[in-house]
Write a protein that holds these residues in place. Sequence first.
Motif, PDB file in Angstrom:
ATOM      1  N   GLU A   1      -8.631  -4.588  15.616  1.00  0.00           N
ATOM      2  CA  GLU A   1      -8.609  -3.457  16.548  1.00  0.00           C
ATOM      3  C   GLU A   1      -8.610  -2.122  15.802  1.00  0.00           C
ATOM      4  OE1 GLU A   1      -5.955  -3.310  20.324  1.00  0.00           O
ATOM      5  OE2 GLU A   1      -4.911  -2.128  18.791  1.00  0.00           O
ATOM      6  N   GLY A   2      -7.768  -2.014  14.777  1.00  0.00           N
ATOM      7  CA  GLY A   2      -7.689  -0.784  13.996  1.00  0.00           C
ATOM      8  C   GLY A   2      -8.941  -0.525  13.173  1.00  0.00           C
ATOM      9  N   HIS A   3      -9.517  -1.581  12.605  1.00  0.00           N
ATOM     10  CA  HIS A   3     -10.687  -1.406  11.750  1.00  0.00           C
ATOM     11  C   HIS A   3     -11.937  -1.043  12.551  1.00  0.00           C
ATOM     12  CE1 HIS A   3      -8.318  -3.425   8.523  1.00  0.00           C
ATOM     13  NE2 HIS A   3      -9.018  -2.576   7.789  1.00  0.00           N
ATOM     14  N   ILE A   4     -12.005  -1.446  13.811  1.00  0.00           N
ATOM     15  CA  ILE A   4     -13.122  -1.027  14.658  1.00  0.00           C
ATOM     16  C   ILE A   4     -13.083   0.489  14.851  1.00  0.00           C
ATOM     17  CG2 ILE A   4     -14.053  -1.105  17.004  1.00  0.00           C
ATOM     18  CD1 ILE A   4     -13.250  -4.075  17.078  1.00  0.00           C
ATOM     19  N   VAL A   5     -11.895   1.027  15.121  1.00  0.00           N
ATOM     20  CA  VAL A   5     -11.741   2.476  15.256  1.00  0.00           C
ATOM     21  C   VAL A   5     -12.089   3.162  13.930  1.00  0.00           C
ATOM     22  CG1 VAL A   5     -10.126   4.358  15.732  1.00  0.00           C
ATOM     23  CG2 VAL A   5      -9.975   2.228  17.041  1.00  0.00           C
ATOM     24  N   GLU A   6     -11.622   2.589  12.845  1.00  0.00           N
ATOM     25  CA  GLU A   6     -11.864   3.208  11.543  1.00  0.00           C
ATOM     26  C   GLU A   6     -13.338   3.167  11.158  1.00  0.00           C
ATOM     27  OE1 GLU A   6     -10.051   3.137   6.999  1.00  0.00           O
ATOM     28  OE2 GLU A   6      -9.278   1.742   8.517  1.00  0.00           O
ATOM     29  N   THR A   7     -14.038   2.099  11.535  1.00  0.00           N
ATOM     30  CA  THR A   7     -15.479   2.030  11.269  1.00  0.00           C
ATOM     31  C   THR A   7     -16.204   3.186  11.936  1.00  0.00           C
ATOM     32  OG1 THR A   7     -15.436  -0.393  11.067  1.00  0.00           O
ATOM     33  CG2 THR A   7     -17.565   0.637  11.520  1.00  0.00           C
TER      34      THR A   7
ATOM     35  N   GLU B   1     -18.883   0.232   5.386  1.00  0.00           N
ATOM     36  CA  GLU B   1     -19.317  -1.140   5.128  1.00  0.00           C
ATOM     37  C   GLU B   1     -18.114  -2.045   4.843  1.00  0.00           C
ATOM     38  OE1 GLU B   1     -22.350  -2.288   5.629  1.00  0.00           O
ATOM     39  OE2 GLU B   1     -22.806  -0.247   6.294  1.00  0.00           O
ATOM     40  N   LEU B   2     -17.093  -1.509   4.190  1.00  0.00           N
ATOM     41  CA  LEU B   2     -15.901  -2.294   3.908  1.00  0.00           C
ATOM     42  C   LEU B   2     -15.167  -2.649   5.196  1.00  0.00           C
ATOM     43  CD1 LEU B   2     -13.777  -3.550   2.071  1.00  0.00           C
ATOM     44  CD2 LEU B   2     -12.799  -1.260   1.732  1.00  0.00           C
ATOM     45  N   THR B   3     -14.996  -1.682   6.088  1.00  0.00           N
ATOM     46  CA  THR B   3     -14.291  -1.963   7.341  1.00  0.00           C
ATOM     47  C   THR B   3     -15.086  -2.944   8.202  1.00  0.00           C
ATOM     48  OG1 THR B   3     -15.248   0.020   8.370  1.00  0.00           O
ATOM     49  CG2 THR B   3     -13.066   0.242   7.387  1.00  0.00           C
ATOM     50  N   LYS B   4     -16.405  -2.838   8.188  1.00  0.00           N
ATOM     51  CA  LYS B   4     -17.232  -3.795   8.924  1.00  0.00           C
ATOM     52  C   LYS B   4     -17.058  -5.206   8.363  1.00  0.00           C
ATOM     53  CE  LYS B   4     -21.514  -2.708   9.710  1.00  0.00           C
ATOM     54  NZ  LYS B   4     -22.889  -2.166   9.460  1.00  0.00           N
TER      55      LYS B   4
END
Length: 336
Positions: free
Chosen positions: A193-199, A223-226
């Motif tokens: 959930e958090g990494h989608i926002v960060e992407t 690319e890392l968060t994806k």
Amino acid sequence: MKNSIPITSSELGVLWMTYQRKTMMINMIEYFIEKSEDRAARKIMVNYCKENNKFVAEIEDIFKGEGAIVPSGFNEKDVHKDAKSLFDKMFDILFLRLMMKLSSGLNALHLDMTYRKDVRDFFKRSSTSSQEIFDACTEYLLEKGVLARSPYVTMPKEVEFVEEKKYMKGIKLFGDKRPLNTVEVAHIYQSIEGHIVETNLLTGFAQVAKESEVRDHFMKGKELTKKIVSDFASILQQSDIQTPSTWAGRPTDSKEPPFSDKLMMYCSTTLAGFQLTSNALGIALSMRSDLPLKLMLLSQDVYQFANKGGQLMVKHHWMEEPPQMEDRNQLIKSQK
């Protein structure tokens, strides 16, 4: 009025870090307020800025009372409110909610490092404020239908104890991995959930960064968060769990920078540090041996990203130096 008890080095340090984070957030949220057309979202964000401007003023008063220089932090020079909207609707509250998760954890950690009553009281009130804003953001996003809840599960009917060592290895008969337990799902789901926002955040930052190497850095971060989202989604799917997603908060096609490169670099590095802390907690709580290994490998990538960000900030003179302890050796040498 100067307090009769001076603040300690740890209190000076955590107040300094809090000042950096809060001044960054206030300037970002003020931009989002300027672009928001939703009355309920604006109310949440205005309340956030109102409360945190008070906290910033308190820190400044403490520093001045101790005869310490007030940090530079971030100010109106780091935000360009006339820039076009960089993100679609709902991103502002999604981002604020994510940052309140970070703030809640840091406030609790910083409280444990304080001794003087007024400083302890400061972090208790800051923690309460972060939790209230988080709650308001969560309610807003649930009402709008853009926040995916974690999966439901059949309720346990009796207490059970682990009977086989294979449980810790995550292996069932014939070599299949056992299903995730609810503790493991909780961490993985929240991380996705958090990494989608960060992407989305890093994608927007990459579109508007002025320095080419900063743009490249944000692209690598995106690319890392994806990759993290993809890896964690694969783990969920092995247990027949759907990956959380939201249609809201995507970057627009704007190329007008609403924030300075300095602010965006600090924001991305702060979130990377939060990821490392979150991964460490996930390692401690995971009971399936493949999960800590996956988290450790991802943490190496996140650390390298954060470290590169720090190097870029130093190169461009964007990294404000925290207060230092006395260099006793240098003091002694200066007497010769």
